[in-house]
Scaffold this active site. Sequence first.
Site, mmCIF file in Angstrom:
data_model
loop_
_atom_site.group_PDB
_atom_site.id
_atom_site.type_symbol
_atom_site.label_atom_id
_atom_site.label_comp_id
_atom_site.label_asym_id
_atom_site.label_seq_id
_atom_site.Cartn_x
_atom_site.Cartn_y
_atom_site.Cartn_z
ATOM 1 N N HIS A 1 4.533 -9.571 -3.171
ATOM 2 C CA HIS A 1 5.327 -8.779 -2.349
ATOM 3 C C HIS A 1 4.628 -7.479 -1.606
ATOM 4 O O HIS A 1 4.413 -7.480 -0.227
ATOM 5 C CB HIS A 1 6.487 -8.061 -2.990
ATOM 6 C CG HIS A 1 7.448 -7.410 -2.138
ATOM 7 N ND1 HIS A 1 8.238 -7.629 -1.320
ATOM 8 C CD2 HIS A 1 7.661 -5.962 -2.424
ATOM 9 C CE1 HIS A 1 8.863 -6.700 -0.660
ATOM 10 N NE2 HIS A 1 8.458 -5.502 -1.484
ATOM 11 N N ASP B 1 10.657 -5.529 -6.362
ATOM 12 C CA ASP B 1 10.740 -6.619 -5.463
ATOM 13 C C ASP B 1 10.062 -7.694 -5.770
ATOM 14 O O ASP B 1 9.741 -8.527 -4.726
ATOM 15 C CB ASP B 1 10.517 -5.682 -4.197
ATOM 16 C CG ASP B 1 11.408 -4.657 -3.820
ATOM 17 O OD1 ASP B 1 12.206 -4.338 -4.583
ATOM 18 O OD2 ASP B 1 11.455 -4.423 -2.800
ATOM 19 N N ASP C 1 10.878 2.579 0.214
ATOM 20 C CA ASP C 1 12.474 2.843 -0.489
ATOM 21 C C ASP C 1 12.130 2.727 -1.914
ATOM 22 O O ASP C 1 13.099 2.667 -2.739
ATOM 23 C CB ASP C 1 13.023 1.484 0.031
ATOM 24 C CG ASP C 1 12.616 0.313 -0.221
ATOM 25 O OD1 ASP C 1 11.367 -0.146 -0.059
ATOM 26 O OD2 ASP C 1 13.112 -0.798 -0.956
ATOM 27 N N HIS C 2 10.823 2.769 -2.563
ATOM 28 C CA HIS C 2 10.695 2.853 -3.834
ATOM 29 C C HIS C 2 9.833 4.155 -4.137
ATOM 30 O O HIS C 2 9.573 4.380 -5.472
ATOM 31 C CB HIS C 2 9.765 1.729 -4.515
ATOM 32 C CG HIS C 2 10.740 0.371 -4.183
ATOM 33 N ND1 HIS C 2 11.413 -0.300 -5.158
ATOM 34 C CD2 HIS C 2 10.719 -0.384 -3.042
ATOM 35 C CE1 HIS C 2 12.026 -1.450 -4.739
ATOM 36 N NE2 HIS C 2 11.650 -1.428 -3.313
ATOM 37 N N HIS D 1 16.965 -4.265 -5.854
ATOM 38 C CA HIS D 1 17.999 -4.461 -4.692
ATOM 39 C C HIS D 1 18.931 -5.315 -5.141
ATOM 40 O O HIS D 1 18.947 -6.199 -5.896
ATOM 41 C CB HIS D 1 17.256 -5.163 -3.475
ATOM 42 C CG HIS D 1 16.257 -4.213 -2.854
ATOM 43 N ND1 HIS D 1 16.624 -3.306 -1.760
ATOM 44 C CD2 HIS D 1 14.830 -4.079 -3.147
ATOM 45 C CE1 HIS D 1 15.493 -2.693 -1.376
ATOM 46 N NE2 HIS D 1 14.339 -3.238 -2.101
ATOM 47 N N HIS E 1 5.627 -0.515 -6.570
ATOM 48 C CA HIS E 1 4.993 -0.746 -5.449
ATOM 49 C C HIS E 1 5.022 0.362 -4.515
ATOM 50 O O HIS E 1 6.001 1.185 -4.692
ATOM 51 C CB HIS E 1 4.843 -2.195 -4.877
ATOM 52 C CG HIS E 1 6.393 -2.439 -4.331
ATOM 53 N ND1 HIS E 1 7.714 -2.076 -5.056
ATOM 54 C CD2 HIS E 1 6.902 -2.522 -3.038
ATOM 55 C CE1 HIS E 1 8.713 -2.224 -4.378
ATOM 56 N NE2 HIS E 1 8.169 -2.651 -3.186
ATOM 57 N N HIS F 1 6.014 0.561 -1.210
ATOM 58 C CA HIS F 1 6.874 0.726 -0.096
ATOM 59 C C HIS F 1 7.964 2.073 -0.278
ATOM 60 O O HIS F 1 8.146 2.435 -1.441
ATOM 61 C CB HIS F 1 7.877 -0.403 -0.344
ATOM 62 C CG HIS F 1 7.119 -1.711 0.150
ATOM 63 N ND1 HIS F 1 7.792 -3.006 0.032
ATOM 64 C CD2 HIS F 1 6.192 -1.664 0.910
ATOM 65 C CE1 HIS F 1 6.931 -3.756 0.707
ATOM 66 N NE2 HIS F 1 6.087 -3.025 1.173
#
Length: 256
Positions: free
Chosen positions: A115, A134, A61-62, A172, A57, A59
């Site tokens: 998400h 996530d 942090d990915h 995570h 996805h 985001h």
Amino acid sequence: MSKLEIHQFPIRGDNYAVLLHDEDANVTASIDAGSAAAIADELRKKGWSLTHIFTTHHHGDHTEGNEALKQEFGCTIVGPRAEAARVPGIDRPVSEGDEVSFGRFTFNILETGGHTAGHISFVEPNEAVAFVGDTLFTLGCGRVFEGDAQTMWASLSKLMQLPDDTKIYCGHEYTQANARFALTIEPENEALQTRAKQIDELRARGEPTVPTTMAEEKATNPFLRPHSSAIRARLNLQDAADWQVFGEIRARKDNA
Ligand code: ZN
Ligand code: FE
């Protein structure tokens, strides 16, 4: 023939990075890419060259490492078609039912939105592994940022169709907090009580609680247990639909 090698390591504090490697085909994939430097470092240690990034996805942090890793390795970036405009460097947009070849292995794409709206999961059925980003966490699930409870519940239900022995890799390490919350939702669940203790022991030794298995999650993760009569009684939702019970559990976690 060698197996699919799976190498997981923490980055950015509580994110997990995962490298997949097929020795025979000499291909290496990164599941998401939250940090180019940390992933490139680990590749060097292993002596592997990155051929693919599988993005779950959009985001940051990915995906923040996508462009630098692509520049360094010329890897192919596979990611969600519905989020293609927000996935840096994407080469191959994919959606439900698509298959992605990786050496001798084939990943099936499942759409698991909620998400983020276009979130996807990568499943290798012969290896019994799923990379779910996530969407589902050990003892938890992702926050519902772009969908609604009904969408997220449909996505989790889809993952629950996977065989019980499927290893679930998530994005995570949130498990200790998830366990504390889970015990407020279903304190009488003995499997959950036992597991919460095991998780504390693992974390005290600095060990990961990821991957988990679908069987363990079905038995202990409150977000996969809206059918539980104990949970329904506690939430006073005896006659609600599963997605509504799920939505109430998610709302309580958001406000916890
Ligand atoms: Zn995310
Ligand atoms: Fe994340």
